[in-house]
Design a protein around this motif. Structure first.
Motif, PDB file in Angstrom:
ATOM      1  N   TRP A   1       0.846  -1.190   0.000  1.00  0.00           N
ATOM      2  CA  TRP A   1       0.000   0.000   0.000  1.00  0.00           C
ATOM      3  C   TRP A   1       0.888   1.248   0.000  1.00  0.00           C
ATOM      4  N   GLY A   2       0.562   2.188  -0.838  1.00  0.00           N
ATOM      5  CA  GLY A   2       1.374   3.399  -0.960  1.00  0.00           C
ATOM      6  C   GLY A   2       2.579   3.222  -1.853  1.00  0.00           C
ATOM      7  N   GLY A   3       2.673   2.077  -2.530  1.00  0.00           N
ATOM      8  CA  GLY A   3       3.800   1.797  -3.410  1.00  0.00           C
ATOM      9  C   GLY A   3       3.553   2.273  -4.834  1.00  0.00           C
TER      10      GLY A   3
ATOM     11  N   ASP B   1      -0.093   2.070  -6.395  1.00  0.00           N
ATOM     12  CA  ASP B   1      -0.977   3.087  -5.823  1.00  0.00           C
ATOM     13  C   ASP B   1      -0.633   4.467  -6.356  1.00  0.00           C
ATOM     14  N   TRP B   2       0.661   4.738  -6.513  1.00  0.00           N
ATOM     15  CA  TRP B   2       1.099   6.028  -7.071  1.00  0.00           C
ATOM     16  C   TRP B   2       0.573   6.203  -8.489  1.00  0.00           C
TER      17      TRP B   2
ATOM     18  N   GLN C   1      -3.290   6.857  -8.236  1.00  0.00           N
ATOM     19  CA  GLN C   1      -3.639   8.191  -7.731  1.00  0.00           C
ATOM     20  C   GLN C   1      -3.461   9.266  -8.803  1.00  0.00           C
TER      21      GLN C   1
ATOM     22  N   GLY D   1      -0.886  -5.250   1.104  1.00  0.00           N
ATOM     23  CA  GLY D   1      -0.737  -4.864  -0.288  1.00  0.00           C
ATOM     24  C   GLY D   1      -1.476  -5.838  -1.182  1.00  0.00           C
TER      25      GLY D   1
ATOM     26  N   ARG E   1      -3.742  -2.686  -9.447  1.00  0.00           N
ATOM     27  CA  ARG E   1      -4.793  -1.850  -8.887  1.00  0.00           C
ATOM     28  C   ARG E   1      -5.899  -1.680  -9.932  1.00  0.00           C
TER      29      ARG E   1
ATOM     30  N   TYR F   1       8.375   7.334  -9.251  1.00  0.00           N
ATOM     31  CA  TYR F   1       8.160   7.027  -7.831  1.00  0.00           C
ATOM     32  C   TYR F   1       9.443   7.176  -7.015  1.00  0.00           C
TER      33      TYR F   1
ATOM     34  N   ILE G   1       9.541   9.897  -4.400  1.00  0.00           N
ATOM     35  CA  ILE G   1       8.729   9.575  -3.226  1.00  0.00           C
ATOM     36  C   ILE G   1       9.473   8.594  -2.336  1.00  0.00           C
TER      37      ILE G   1
ATOM     38  N   ARG H   1      10.692   8.882   1.656  1.00  0.00           N
ATOM     39  CA  ARG H   1      10.303   7.889   2.665  1.00  0.00           C
ATOM     40  C   ARG H   1      11.532   7.239   3.301  1.00  0.00           C
TER      41      ARG H   1
END
Length: 297
Positions: free
Chosen positions: A118-120, A123-124, A127, A155, A159, A256, A259, A263
């Motif tokens: 999730w948030g990987g 997902d990027w 979004q 995860g 998606r 990505y 990002i 992180r």
């Protein structure tokens, strides 16, 4: 700071960001190359508190890493994918690995664990298709992956974006170009027949970073959005009434990295990392030499 402390902290930080248990069974992820002499003699790594992020460990990226005195390279794609039966300087990839070893540079790869979490990356990508967070829903394309102890979902593969209101495919193309900073896309428009009703705008998009043919084919969605598919996979998709948007394999992944850098820097600045002896001065850099291997001319 000791190379031992930095390397261990990078591995632990990446595990918190993208647990390796989420990687596909066929994948080869984690710490792929490290210099035991530097780990056993920490003083040798003093002053090299730099981590370089890249999609591929090319010769240009390696030269950049050496010039910037990098201690650890996080290469999204595994530098070692299948078992090596020999090592030779005549092979460019193997030469890069041998050079890393000689320079004391360790290499870590998260690959499909970073896709699924999730948030990987997936997902990027998803979004970037929404005009705003309320513009639609993002769901797993394939079954969720659960934590082995807590049972919580961590995860999933791919998606599926379902928009609140249908949009014209030209608008979807515009959003993808804007999100990925691309001037061109490859698009296959769905074939229409008596068995396939004409699409009245796009409502659902199935997503897979990188190479998505095997995952996307057969999924119910108006559009398949990925980096690359084979010729016959594209033919099968458009014949089934699906639109296909291809961006180039690494173009669905490279954006990505900025990002991930933020992180990773945050994780390395955590109290846990400080307790492991990691300096607050660690630099996390995104490669300037990493790029898609194909150009449009």
């Amino acid at each position: 700071m000791s190379g031992n402390a930095l390397l261990k902290s990078v591995c632990r930080a990446m595990e918190r960001i993208a647990p390796l248990r989420l990687a596909e069974k066929w994948d080869n992820v984690g710490l792929l190359l490290w210099d035991l002499s530097r780990i056993e003699s920490p003083t040798q790594c003093s002053g090299r508190d730099r981590v370089l992020l890249t999609i591929d460990l090319t010769t240009s990226v390696l030269s950049e890493a050496i010039a910037k005195e990098t201690s650890v390279i996080v290469a999204y794609h595994p530098t070692i994918f299948k078992g090596l039966q020999s090592l030779t300087l005549a092979n460019p990839l193997q030469k890069s690995l041998l050079t890393c070893a000689a320079e004391g540079i360790s290499v870590y790869s998260p690959h499909t664990s970073l896709d699924s979490v999730w948030g990987g990356i997936n997902d990027w990508l998803a979004q970037g298709l929404l005009a705003n967070p309320q513009d639609g829903d993002i769901e797993p394309l394939v079954g969720q992956k659960l934590h082995p102890t807590t049972g919580e979902a961590e995860g999933a593969e791919g998606r599926l974006v379902t928009l609140s209101q249908p949009i014209d495919i030209r608008e979807l193309e515009r959003r993808i170009k804007s999100h990925l900073k691309l001037a061109h896309l490859q698009v296959g428009y769905a074939e229409q027949s008596e068995d396939v009703a004409p699409l009245r705008g796009v409502r659902s998009i199935a997503i897979c970073a990188g190479s998505g043919g095997s995952m996307l084919l057969g999924k119910q969605a108006d559009v398949y959005f990925t980096g690359e598919m084979s010729h016959h996979e594209v033919l099968a998709a458009v014949a089934a009434g699906r639109n296909v948007i291809l961006c180039g394999h690494t173009n669905t992944e490279r954006g990505y990295l900025t990002i991930l850098a933020e992180r990773l820097k945050k994780e390395l600045g955590s109290q846990e990392s400080k307790d492991e002896g990691v300096s607050s001065d660690v630099e996390v850099l995104v490669s300037q030499k990493d790029q898609h291997p194909l150009q449009i001319v």
